[in-house]
Write a protein that holds these residues in place. Structure first.
Motif, PDB file in Angstrom:
ATOM      1  N   UNK A 125      40.045  98.202 -76.616  1.00  0.00           N
ATOM      2  CA  UNK A 125      39.410  98.687 -77.838  1.00  0.00           C
ATOM      3  C   UNK A 125      38.720 100.028 -77.592  1.00  0.00           C
ATOM      4  N   UNK A 126      38.001 100.129 -76.474  1.00  0.00           N
ATOM      5  CA  UNK A 126      37.295 101.376 -76.164  1.00  0.00           C
ATOM      6  C   UNK A 126      38.291 102.521 -75.963  1.00  0.00           C
ATOM      7  N   UNK A 127      39.380 102.246 -75.257  1.00  0.00           N
ATOM      8  CA  UNK A 127      40.390 103.282 -75.031  1.00  0.00           C
ATOM      9  C   UNK A 127      40.983 103.740 -76.354  1.00  0.00           C
ATOM     10  N   UNK A 128      41.278 102.801 -77.247  1.00  0.00           N
ATOM     11  CA  UNK A 128      41.830 103.153 -78.559  1.00  0.00           C
ATOM     12  C   UNK A 128      40.839 103.982 -79.367  1.00  0.00           C
ATOM     13  N   UNK A 129      39.566 103.615 -79.354  1.00  0.00           N
ATOM     14  CA  UNK A 129      38.554 104.350 -80.115  1.00  0.00           C
ATOM     15  C   UNK A 129      38.371 105.765 -79.573  1.00  0.00           C
ATOM     16  N   UNK A 130      38.317 105.888 -78.264  1.00  0.00           N
ATOM     17  CA  UNK A 130      38.147 107.213 -77.657  1.00  0.00           C
ATOM     18  C   UNK A 130      39.374 108.077 -77.915  1.00  0.00           C
ATOM     19  N   UNK A 131      40.567 107.484 -77.828  1.00  0.00           N
ATOM     20  CA  UNK A 131      41.796 108.222 -78.128  1.00  0.00           C
ATOM     21  C   UNK A 131      41.801 108.705 -79.567  1.00  0.00           C
ATOM     22  N   UNK A 132      41.380 107.864 -80.481  1.00  0.00           N
ATOM     23  CA  UNK A 132      41.322 108.244 -81.893  1.00  0.00           C
ATOM     24  C   UNK A 132      40.385 109.426 -82.104  1.00  0.00           C
ATOM     25  N   UNK A 133      39.237 109.398 -81.466  1.00  0.00           N
ATOM     26  CA  UNK A 133      38.281 110.498 -81.605  1.00  0.00           C
ATOM     27  C   UNK A 133      38.856 111.782 -81.004  1.00  0.00           C
ATOM     28  N   UNK A 134      39.438 111.681 -79.819  1.00  0.00           N
ATOM     29  CA  UNK A 134      39.968 112.875 -79.168  1.00  0.00           C
ATOM     30  C   UNK A 134      41.141 113.485 -79.935  1.00  0.00           C
ATOM     31  N   UNK A 135      41.983 112.655 -80.528  1.00  0.00           N
ATOM     32  CA  UNK A 135      43.118 113.173 -81.296  1.00  0.00           C
ATOM     33  C   UNK A 135      42.677 113.828 -82.600  1.00  0.00           C
ATOM     34  N   UNK A 136      41.526 113.467 -83.116  1.00  0.00           N
ATOM     35  CA  UNK A 136      41.053 114.016 -84.379  1.00  0.00           C
ATOM     36  C   UNK A 136      39.941 115.040 -84.217  1.00  0.00           C
ATOM     37  N   UNK A 137      39.680 115.484 -83.019  1.00  0.00           N
ATOM     38  CA  UNK A 137      38.552 116.390 -82.808  1.00  0.00           C
ATOM     39  C   UNK A 137      38.797 117.755 -83.449  1.00  0.00           C
ATOM     40  N   UNK A 138      40.055 118.192 -83.557  1.00  0.00           N
ATOM     41  CA  UNK A 138      40.350 119.508 -84.126  1.00  0.00           C
ATOM     42  C   UNK A 138      40.492 119.469 -85.650  1.00  0.00           C
ATOM     43  N   UNK A 139      40.599 118.307 -86.222  1.00  0.00           N
ATOM     44  CA  UNK A 139      40.720 118.199 -87.673  1.00  0.00           C
ATOM     45  C   UNK A 139      39.385 118.504 -88.330  1.00  0.00           C
TER      46      UNK A 139
END
Length: 110
Positions: free
Chosen positions: A18-32
């Protein structure tokens, strides 16, 4: 392995994923970029819904972290119980064996 140890491993793995998925989601959307400002809509979405989903994710992240630490605690407790059980079994084996008799090759004093 004890049930507590298995529970600990399950909690740690699930919350870790869950933590890996949440961190990945944040990192993938940081430029949006988003334009949420005092009730304005976000690309046709209601800001209220965005806030509700953000609160739910934040709340679930809190519980995920809590369960992660509980899982680690359960793993440690399970490992300790395994060690205690092994020592207890060794004690039972040692007590069940009869005392060794002297070997017949030893000389007996007269």
């Amino acid at each position: 392995m004890t049930v507590k140890g298995i529970t600990g491993y399950v909690l740690v793995v699930l919350t870790g994923l869950y933590m890996v998925a949440a961190i990945t989601l944040v990192l993938l959307n940081i430029k949006n970029t988003a334009s949420i400002w005092f009730g304005q809509n976000l690309d046709g979405s209601s800001t209220g819904w965005v806030m509700i989903f953000s609160a739910l994710v934040g709340f679930s992240f809190y519980w995920g972290i809590k369960w992660m630490f509980l899982g680690i605690k359960d793993i440690r407790a399970g490992a300790m119980r395994d060690k205690v059980n092994r020592v207890g079994k060794l004690d039972k084996i040692a007590k069940s064996k009869p005392a060794a008799a002297p070997s017949p090759t030893e000389e007996k004093p007269q």
